[in-house]
Design a protein around this motif. Structure first.
Motif, short mmCIF file in Angstrom:
data_model
loop_
_atom_site.label_atom_id
_atom_site.label_comp_id
_atom_site.label_asym_id
_atom_site.label_seq_id
_atom_site.Cartn_x
_atom_site.Cartn_y
_atom_site.Cartn_z
N ILE A 151 0.87 -1.17 0.00
CA ILE A 151 0.00 0.00 0.00
C ILE A 151 0.90 1.22 0.00
N TYR A 152 0.55 2.20 -0.81
CA TYR A 152 1.46 3.31 -1.06
C TYR A 152 0.78 4.64 -0.77
N ASP A 153 1.63 5.67 -0.63
CA ASP A 153 1.14 7.04 -0.44
C ASP A 153 0.28 7.17 0.82
N TYR A 155 4.22 6.09 16.17
CA TYR A 155 3.41 5.23 15.31
C TYR A 155 3.97 3.81 15.30
N SER A 156 3.08 2.83 15.04
CA SER A 156 3.48 1.43 14.88
C SER A 156 2.55 0.78 13.87
N TYR A 157 2.93 -0.41 13.43
CA TYR A 157 2.13 -1.08 12.40
C TYR A 157 2.29 -2.58 12.51
N ARG A 158 1.36 -3.32 11.84
CA ARG A 158 1.44 -4.76 11.67
C ARG A 158 0.57 -5.15 10.48
N PHE A 159 0.73 -6.38 10.00
CA PHE A 159 -0.04 -6.88 8.86
C PHE A 159 -0.94 -8.02 9.32
N GLU A 190 6.19 -13.31 11.33
CA GLU A 190 6.77 -12.13 11.96
C GLU A 190 6.05 -10.85 11.56
N ALA A 191 5.56 -10.80 10.34
CA ALA A 191 4.92 -9.58 9.86
C ALA A 191 3.59 -9.30 10.56
N THR A 192 3.04 -10.31 11.24
CA THR A 192 1.76 -10.09 11.94
C THR A 192 1.97 -9.48 13.32
N THR A 193 3.21 -9.35 13.77
CA THR A 193 3.50 -8.73 15.06
C THR A 193 3.70 -7.23 14.88
#
Length: 411
Positions: free
Chosen positions: A18-20, A30-34, A47-50
């Motif tokens: 996802i861009y922009d 800020y933080s993020y996960r998938f 790992e990407a779900t953490t």
């Protein structure tokens, strides 16, 4: 979305992106996960779900705010507003930061002042309770203030970038008030050694009942305006409450005696009373007089033996009632040529077919206008609307006169 629309080999992995993405507020918090699911609705792992930190967004750093938490007991940030030296006072504020920046270490804090001194007597770091920085995180601190007097306080904070907080809770506020708890005691005078009432029995609307109590305050403070008060109950319902006045006493440390005088308008053996008071700081008094105590017993006036006036004879009688018609209570009256003498009054009420509904015989004093009165509450008889007949006999010094009249009742 897929990075390569033609790549459908999920065994080797398909890249999505996802861009922009643009952020509205500057922050390094800020933080993020998938997250993902396959077509069988099974959630993906890896790992990407953490949760991972980032991104750091540069821009305007808005000042954090210190606000009301929304709790009804903390509209001014402190609860309670007053208390004795051993009272725990709890302070609450909400820390809000639209950049989602956490407070700097040791913040938020509550600053306590006393006796209008320009410097605080203490700064206390508050503890996180719950909530998010973006919507307002609640912080709390409980403090024991042992010295009596009136305190002031305000809240202070910085975010982790050093920006000072603004908002209504950063303004200096008055409170809490700390004082020793005032005491109420029995007056100790004759008749008032073990309670606060004299006499304990009397006649309705005639007897003057005296209530007394002693107010003492270790700090020497006078009671708050309109205190002490006497509170009177009948059948557990408050029927009287009044401010008391000083009778005697030199100072409040040794105690001043207050009194109040009442006449009571209902016959009852279910009266109770208690006293209440607050000191100048608003601290409520304690002591035995603050609890409910029985009394007084109020009785009907006993009938007196008729004292006939030999110069007056019963020659004339006219009867009426008001209001007429009535919905509940009405006063039945006999107008005569007599005045200021006792008479015997008999009343009978009938329905239109002659059935007796209500009757009474009572010794009554004729007033200066020549009228004797009896009140009737027709609601006690559970009767319907309509026209009713009443017969009234008046007896004085061996002579009887009788009249009949009508009354209307509406429901």
């Amino acid at each position: 979305i897929k990075e390569n629309e033609n790549d459908n080999d999920y065994t080797d992995g398909v890249i999505y992106g996802i861009y922009d993405v643009r952020y509205s507020y500057a922050s390094d918090a800020y933080s993020y996960r998938f997250e993902a699911k396959n077509n069988n609705n099974v959630e993906a792992i890896g790992e990407a779900t953490t949760i991972h930190s980032g991104p750091k967004v540069e821009g305007v750093n808005y000042s954090p705010l210190l606000l009301w938490t929304g709790e009804s007991d903390y509209t001014d940030g402190c609860n309670p507003d007053s208390g004795a030296p051993d009272t725990p006072f709890t302070f609450h504020t909400a820390y809000l930061d639209i950049n989602v920046d956490p407070p700097a270490p040791d913040y938020p804090a509550v600053l306590i002042y006393k006796d209008d001194k320009p410097y605080g007597i203490g700064t206390y770091t508050m503890d996180y309770v719950n909530g998010s920085y973006f919507k307002g995180a609640t912080y709390s601190k409980t403090i024991f203030l042992n010295a009596t007097g009136t305190y002031k306080y305000k809240f202070y904070a910085k975010d982790n970038k050093g920006e000072e907080a603004r908002g209504p809770f950063t303004i200096l506020r008055v409170g809490p008030k700390v004082s020793h708890t005032p005491k109420l005691e029995w007056a100790g005078q004759t008749g008032f050694q073990t309670d606060g009432l004299e006499p304990h029995e009397g006649i309705v609307r005639e007897t003057y009942f005296t209530f007394k109590v002693k107010y003492k305050d270790e700090d020497g403070d006078a009671p708050l305006a309109d205190y002490p008060k006497i509170c009177i109950l009948n059948n557990d319902k408050l029927v009287g409450k009044a401010k008391m006045v000083v009778e005697s006493g030199n100072d409040f440390k040794t105690g001043k005696i207050y009194f109040c005088i009442f006449r009571l308008n209902e016959v009852s053996d279910k009266y109770e009373y208690y006293f209440e008071a607050k000191d100048a700081m608003g601290v409520a008094a304690t002591g035995t007089p603050t609890y409910e105590h029985p009394g007084p017993t109020v009785k009907e006036k006993p009938p007196s033996s008729p004292q006939f006036d030999p110069l007056q004879t019963l020659e004339f009688l006219e009867i009426f009632n008001y209001p007429n018609p009535h919905t509940g209570k009405t006063t039945i009256c006999a107008r005569t040529n007599l005045n200021n003498v006792p008479v015997t009054m008999q009343v009978e009420v009938f329905n239109i077919i002659g059935e007796l509904i209500w009757q009474i015989e009572k010794n009554i004093d004729v007033d200066n206008d020549g009228i004797a009165r009896i009140e009737w509450n027709s609601q006690n008889e559970h009767i319907a609307s309509g026209i009713y007949i009443y017969k009234l006999r008046l007896i004085y010094n061996g002579k009887t006169l009788q009249k009949i009249n009508k009354m209307g009742i509406t429901r």
